[in-house]
Write a protein that holds these residues in place. Structure first.
Motif, PDB file in Angstrom:
ATOM      1  N   GLY A 133      44.568  16.805 -42.586  1.00 45.29           N
ATOM      2  CA  GLY A 133      45.644  15.918 -43.033  1.00 45.29           C
ATOM      3  C   GLY A 133      46.450  16.456 -44.188  1.00 45.29           C
ATOM      4  N   ASP A 201      48.351   9.333 -38.507  1.00 47.03           N
ATOM      5  CA  ASP A 201      48.209   9.355 -39.967  1.00 47.03           C
ATOM      6  C   ASP A 201      49.430   8.670 -40.590  1.00 47.03           C
ATOM      7  OD1 ASP A 201      48.053  10.028 -42.701  1.00 47.03           O
ATOM      8  OD2 ASP A 201      46.997  11.888 -42.251  1.00 47.03           O
ATOM      9  N   HIS A 230      44.004   8.504 -42.526  1.00 51.86           N
ATOM     10  CA  HIS A 230      44.207   9.667 -43.389  1.00 51.86           C
ATOM     11  C   HIS A 230      42.951  10.042 -44.171  1.00 51.86           C
ATOM     12  CE1 HIS A 230      46.309  12.578 -45.836  1.00 51.86           C
ATOM     13  NE2 HIS A 230      45.898  11.969 -46.945  1.00 51.86           N
TER      14      HIS A 230
END
Length: 406
Positions: A133, A201, A230
């Motif tokens: 991420g 995300d 996330h």
């Protein structure tokens, strides 16, 4: 996994605190984990990934950046450049201890930090880099800050809220974040790269992964963390990411040359856990351990599990081989084996034992599968169990000879 507390002194004179997750067996390499923005080394992703890597023989250090968790310094005056410097200091500590290139792993802004730190650290010291991420645009993190950024630029300092927590940020912090061109740095990297990102995300969009992947050189890989948030707050998502990184990293942290497989028999070597022991056969490696109730880490079967397994597996193989040779419709067997330490109190032939000698027993329970087998075939398949080589070894005259290899 065994966990060792680590202290790292930065060039700025701050002490960073870390936790080194060690394999219970031998160490084949080392990794450094960088946590997300305003998180700590105790985040779910940090713990899960570090312990998964340790389970694969890779020691992993997770630590708190300057001013976060238990580390010294002021977070509000640090900025991205300080995070990179912290990573370099922590990496140098690992390199000094393990004497080989390391794996860098970073989550969110920590992912951007490991990408930037690789250049400062030197590519000859980095085996590979994995991110989870990560943003492609470092100033992106300023969008997650609740506060008057312009006022901080004007006045030099101000209070903001990040992830529900209040921080005092300086103008220097903002400038250090704003002046980073991460994609340019990624384009210079000459190491294997793995990007993990969730397409859903909501904090760092999937377009960031696309930009990083596009800027990177080969070899590079992308794995979608489908449905994950996330921060990887779901244990299943954290474990999946950790497992992928551990499997991918094994290609770039190969088994050390000083771990030769034996030409015959088995070699057992103590590791870092209280009881964790690496077992090497002529073709395989695995860990033996003790359960937590005995003070172990429960990372592998116990020695008596292996003893029971030796009898159980040899019995099953012998029965199948016999049925195959006869051409009988055996569909399989299930062999359950348990160990009894004090067998003398439950049997009627204890008098035959030599005085002072302990009588133990292995109990074997066998289920034969195959509806087409008749009663005689089943009986003969059960009878052949006593002919398995391990059974004969255990009930024969067995001597153990010990000598010093020094």
């Amino acid at each position: 996994m065994p966990t060792e507390s680590i202290s790292i002194i930065t060039d700025a004179g701050h002490t960073l605190t870390g936790s080194l997750e060690l394999p219970t067996g031998l160490v084949r390499g080392a990794a450094l984990f960088a946590h997300c923005f305003t998180c700590t080394k105790q985040s779910r992703a940090a713990v899960s990934v570090a312990r998964a890597l340790a389970g694969e023989g890779i020691a992993c250090l997770r630590f708190d950046f300057t001013g976060l968790g238990d580390s010294e310094g002021e977070f509000g005056r640090a900025g991205f450049a300080t995070d990179v410097a912290d990573l370099v200091a922590a990496a140098e500590a690992l390199l000094e201890r393990f004497m080989q290139p390391i794996l860098l792993v970073g989550h969110s802004l920590g992912g951007a930090a490991v990408l930037a730190a690789a250049d400062d650290l030197g590519f000859d010291k980095v085996a590979a880099i994995a991110t989870i991420g990560a943003p492609s645009d470092v100033p992106h993190v300023l969008q997650r800050i609740e506060g008057d950024i312009e006022a901080i630029h004007r006045d030099g300092e101000g209070t903001v809220t990040i992830g529900g927590r209040d921080f005092a940020l300086s103008r220097d912090f903002l400038e250090k974040v704003e002046n980073i061109d991460l994609l340019e740095e990624v384009g210079r990297l000459k190491r294997p790269l793995l990007f993990l990102h969730s397409p859903t995300d909501a904090v760092v969009g999937i377009e960031n992964a696309s930009a990083l992947f596009g800027a990177a050189r080969h070899p590079k890989s992308f794995v979608s963390l489908d449905g994950a948030d996330h921060l990887l707050l779901d244990d299943a998502d954290a474990r999946f990411a950790a497992g992928v990184i551990a499997a991918w990293a094994s290609r770039y942290l190969p088994m050390r040359d000083d771990w030769p497989l034996p030409a015959e028999g088995v070699v057992a070597k103590t590791g870092h856990g209280k009881f964790g022991t690496e077992v090497h056969t002529t073709n395989h490696r695995f860990i033996a351990d003790e359960p937590r109730s005995y003070g172990g880490d429960d990372t592998g079967p116990t020695p008596y599990d292996l003893l029971n397994a030796a009898l159980g597996t040899c019995t099953a193989m012998t029965m199948k081989m016999y049925a195959d040779r006869k051409g009988w419709p055996l569909e399989g067997v299930t062999v359950e084996v348990t160990h009894e330490r004090e067998h003398a109190t439950h049997c009627d032939h204890a008098e035959a034992m030599a005085e002072g000698k302990q009588m133990q027993a292995l109990h074997r329970r066998i289920t034969v599968h195959g509806e087409a087998l008749d009663a005689e075939q089943r009986e003969r398949i059960i009878a052949i169990a006593d002919k398995c080589p391990v059974h004969r070894t255990l009930e024969g005259e067995l001597h153990v000879h010990t000598e010093s290899a020094d």
